[in-house]
Every structure is written in structure tokens, then in C-alpha cells.
Design a protein around this motif. Structure first.
Motif, mmCIF file in Angstrom:
data_model
loop_
_atom_site.group_PDB
_atom_site.id
_atom_site.type_symbol
_atom_site.label_atom_id
_atom_site.label_comp_id
_atom_site.label_asym_id
_atom_site.label_seq_id
_atom_site.Cartn_x
_atom_site.Cartn_y
_atom_site.Cartn_z
ATOM 1 N N HIS A 77 0.830 -1.213 0.000
ATOM 2 C CA HIS A 77 0.000 0.000 0.000
ATOM 3 C C HIS A 77 0.860 1.258 0.000
ATOM 4 O O HIS A 77 1.543 1.561 0.985
ATOM 5 N N HIS A 79 1.092 5.401 -2.141
ATOM 6 C CA HIS A 79 0.464 6.348 -3.075
ATOM 7 C C HIS A 79 1.553 7.061 -3.856
ATOM 8 O O HIS A 79 2.307 7.861 -3.277
ATOM 9 N N HIS A 232 -9.292 1.627 0.703
ATOM 10 C CA HIS A 232 -9.058 1.841 2.141
ATOM 11 C C HIS A 232 -10.269 1.345 2.930
ATOM 12 O O HIS A 232 -11.397 1.398 2.439
ATOM 13 N N HIS A 271 -5.261 -0.531 5.897
ATOM 14 C CA HIS A 271 -5.425 -0.071 7.290
ATOM 15 C C HIS A 271 -6.259 -1.019 8.155
ATOM 16 O O HIS A 271 -5.724 -1.727 8.979
ATOM 17 N N ASP A 322 2.288 3.208 2.916
ATOM 18 C CA ASP A 322 1.311 4.292 2.830
ATOM 19 C C ASP A 322 1.956 5.669 2.678
ATOM 20 O O ASP A 322 1.485 6.651 3.256
HETATM 21 ZN ZN ZN Z 1 -3.498 4.937 1.710
#
Ligand code: ZN
Ligand code: GUN
Length: 437
Positions: A77, A79, A232, A271, A322
């Protein structure tokens, strides 16, 4: 037979987890004087150096002692557009999104800028020892294409997709469901299953996707074989309350995704810090995976991830950095943070080096549906690895010199090794990063 055809035999301590240490004792395999034989980009053999050498006298041997061979890390995960917003500490999720992340994500409309960020992103991922990443693309098709192209050029194993949202963010990040369908379909045609690339349908989160947009996601998944899905789930109490307001018919957050068929193997929810027991049971039953992002959970104050509850329920968990809610690109650091937070959880859950290595490698490969391809050094798998070699004279080198067991050496690597210790990273036997000599 030439030495190239006979393969390349790397001599160094070899660590991997061909089994799951949460389920099985002795899942960690360590070969202190180890050998990893690579032939045509695949693992041809791994084990004790003497045994591999004896069985493959034709291989060209390289003495890499002084460093350590681990399977390449898997980041489940991250971005891509958030490289430049790492480090905005002190906010909670929804404020952080509005004030820090989304303004930067809007800049991805500028394709030239997006291409520069993609280069910085891919370089940083590789430089930290990650060989496989499941990454959120941008809300813009050309920026997402730039990421795929950059990863392909670098040799990174990348799964990504256009981020889909039609409400709740900023107008320039919204697309109509029809436009999203067209743009995603085009990207799937261009990049899905091209070399090491795969496409992931990427609804940002339930807060920013209408039912019509979630239907588009379902259609895409049905129309194309082998797609992944990323989103998410249950990150923050205010987010969960917002999902309840927007989907009053849903018994809980997961039920929103379930309604649109977005759960199952190869689908990854990031998460899940605040799940109900029912959600955990359903995640496990459906085979949906959870990306555990402990640095982000700490930085955004999201909470302490209930890892023990996930493990006891049988939910597949792996690690994610993340970026940029998280604190950087290092999966080693992420694993250490997982250890630290579980250590102080109530009740504590004490992870060992086998758990950390598994979470950092094979667990990620399994979550992404790549368990047969990468994640450990079983013969036949892709030769995806990281060669860690702490700088001479560094405190870590000193700690390792007196390590009495392979497990203690591995624990020290997870505790102290950062990018300065990453000497070489390869995917299918080809270097994607090599430190300056
Ligand atoms: Zn994220
Ligand atoms: N939920 C929706 N978008 C995001 C994001 O960019 N980062 C995190 N941590 N959570 C999200």
C-alpha cells in the motif's frame, strides 16, 4: 555449458520464509553460509553454499559474504502522487487529506510534473529494497500511465491503477462514473499483464465513491481477468462515521464493498485499524487481504492495528508504507514499527524476526496473488531479492559481527538497516538498484 548458462551462484547468508510463521513453527529458513543460484532470472536453488555448489559446479560463484540476501520486499500500500507530502505530522486522516494530500494530488493534472514524481517514486521504492509494489496511481489517466511506464523502464514489479472518485474530495479530482470506466478500460488495455505490470481497480475509499462508481469497479473486475483491487477500510473513526452517513443501508464499512463484489482474493484493503469481529470474519472467509501500515497509523493517529485479532480470525495481512501518510519508503522500517506498536499493544503481541520477514516479503506476495512468483527463494520463483550490506564501520556492521545466531542477525537488520545498507536490488535477476561502489 558457459558460466552464464550455468547460472550465477551468490554466496552470503540467505534468509527467507517459505512458510507462514503465524501458523507454523520453524517457518524461517536461514543459511548462514548460504548460496542462491540464479539462472535465467529464476531461483534455480537456494540453501547451504557447499551443497548448492556441489550440485551445480558449472555455476559462476560470487563471494558476497559481508552482506545478507533476503527476498525483495513487497509494499502492498503506497500512493505514488504523495512522494512530496511525506512528513506533515500532527493531523488526522480527513484533515490531512484536505490540507496536505489532495492539493498535491491535484498537481498530477500536469503530466510533466507527474512524470518527474513517478521517477522519484520508482527510484525511492527500488532504493529501499522493494521489488513489488501495489500503488495508488493518480486521479488522472496520463499521470497513472506515466507511473506504469516509469516502473516498466526501471524493471519494478508494479500493480497500480487510476484512482476513482466522484465526490467528497476536490472537484478537479472527481470523474463521472462513465469517464472513469472509459479511462480505466483504456489503461487496462495498455498496461495490464504487460511484462511485470498488473492493473488494480482503485476506488479511493467509500467516502469518495458513489454507488454508481462502485458499480463501475465491479464491472471492470468482471470484464478483465486477473485484475487486482485496492482501497481503504476502517482507518479512522471520523471516516467510518462518514461512510455510515453516506451508505445508511450498510451494516458496516466492509458491507459497502461487499455489496459491489469488491472483496476476495487479490483484493487489498488498507489499514483496517477499527474492524468489528464480523468484518474480520468476513474478510477471512472471502480471502480479502489487509495492508497493515503502522507508520501511517502512528503518524495520522489512526490507532494501533489489531494484528492479533486479524491473525486469530485468519485474515491475510501484509505491510504497506502508505507514503505519504506514512513516513517513508522503507519496508524494513515498517516492519520495525509493526513490531514496536504490537509490543506496546494491550495485550502485547511479540513479533519475532521470522514474522517480520514474512510480513515484509511472502505475505505481501500472497496478498497480491503473486505467491507462486515471488516472496521467497523456493526454486522456480523469480529471482527477486535485496542484498543488504551495512556500511563498513557502521554500528549495524558492529552488531552483526557479534551476532551469535542467524535470527539475531535478522532482528538487527530489521532494527537498524535503512537505505544506506541496501547494496543491490534485483527483479528476475536483473538489477533495479545498485549502490555506488
Ligand atoms: Zn493509503
Ligand atoms: N483514505 C483515502 N485516501 C487516503 C490516503 O491518501 N491516505 C490514507 N492514509 N488514507 C486514505
Amino acid at each position: 555449458m558457459s558460466s552464464a548458462e550455468g547460472g550465477e551462484l551468490l554466496r552470503a547468508p540467505v534468509f527467507h520464509t517459505p512458510a507462514n510463521p503465524f501458523l507454523q513453527e520453524r517457518a524461517l529458513e536461514c543459511h548462514w553460509d548460504g548460496g542462491l543460484l540464479i539462472r535465467a532470472g529464476r531461483v534455480a536453488a537456494s540453501g547451504d553454499y557447499a551443497a548448492v555448489r556441489a550440485a551445480h559446479p558449472e555455476a559462476e560463484s560470487r563471494d558476497w559474504r559481508g552482506g545478507f540476501l533476503l527476498p525483495g520486499f513487497v509494499d502492498t500500500h503506497i500512493h505514488f502522487p504523495q512522494v512530496h507530502v511525506i512528513g506533515h505530522l500532527g493531523r488526522s486522516l480527513l484533515d490531512w487529506l484536505q490540507e496536505c494530500a489532495l492539493p498535491e494530488e491535484a498537481r498530477m493534472a500536469d503530466e510533466a510534473y507527474a512524470r518527474r514524481v513517478a521517477c522519484a517514486f520508482v527510484r525511492a521504492v527500488a532504493r529501499h529494497g522493494t521489488t513489488t509494489a501495489l500503488a495508488f496511481g493518480a486521479h488522472f489517466a496520463e499521470a497513472t500511465a506515466a507511473l506504469f511506464e516509469t516502473a516498466a523502464g526501471a524493471g519494478l514489479r508494479l500493480i497500480s491503477g487510476l484512482v476513482l472518485s466522484d465526490r467528497g474530495l476536490r472537484p478537479e479530482l472527481h470523474q463521472t462514473p462513465n469517464a472513469a470506466y472509459e479511462a480505466a478500460t483504456e489503461l487496462i488495455g495498455r498496461f495490464h499483464k504487460r511484462g511485470r505490470l498488473l492493473y488494480a481497480v482503485t476506488p479511493r475509499f467509500a467516502v469518495s465513491t458513489s454507488e454508481a462508481m462502485l458499480e463501475v469497479c465491479q464491472t471492470l473486475v468482471r470484464e478483465h481477468e486477473g485484475l487486482r483491487l485496492q482501497t481503504h477500510l476502517n482507518e479512522n473513526p471520523d471516516e467510518i462515521a462518514e461512510v455510515k452517513r453516506r451508505f445508511p443501508w450498510a451494516v458496516d464499512y466492509l458491507a459497502v464493498y461487499e455489496r459491489f463484489g469488491l472483496c476476495g482474493p487479490r483484493m487489498v484493503m488498507a489499514h483496517d485499524v477499527h474492524p468489528t469481529d464480523s468484518e474480520l470474519g468476513r474478510l477471512a472467509a472471502e480471502g480479502t487481504s489487509v495492508a497493515h501500515c503502522p507508520c501511517s497509523n502512528g503518524a495520522l493517529g489512526s490507532g494501533i492495528f489489531p494484528l492479533r485479532r486479524h491473525v486469530q480470525a485468519g485474515v491475510r495481512c501484509a505491510l504497506g508504507t502508505d507514503v505519504g501518510g506514512g513516513t517513508g519508503f522503507g519496508i524494513l522500517k515498517e516492519a520495525l514499527q509493526a513490531y514496536l506498536l504490537q509490543r506496546v499493544a494491550a495485550p502485547p503481541f511479540v513479533l519475532g524476526p521470522a514474522h517480520l520477514l514474512y510480513l515484509a516479503t511472502r505475505a505481501g506476495a500472497e496478498a497480491l496473488g503473486l505467491g507462486g512468483e515471488t516472496g521467497d527463494f523456493q526454486p522456480g520463483k523469480a529471482a527477486d531479492f535485496v542484498y543488504l550490506r551495512p556500511p563498513a564501520e557502521s554500528p549495524l556492521a558492529g552488531v552483526l559481527a557479534r551476532a551469535e545466531t542467524p535470527e539475531s542477525a535478522l532482528a538487527a537488520l530489521f532494527t537498524m538497516a535503512g537505505p544506506e545498507s541496501v547494496a543491490e536490488v534485483r527483479v528476475e535477476g536483473a538489477a533495479i538498484y545498485r549502490a555506488a561502489a
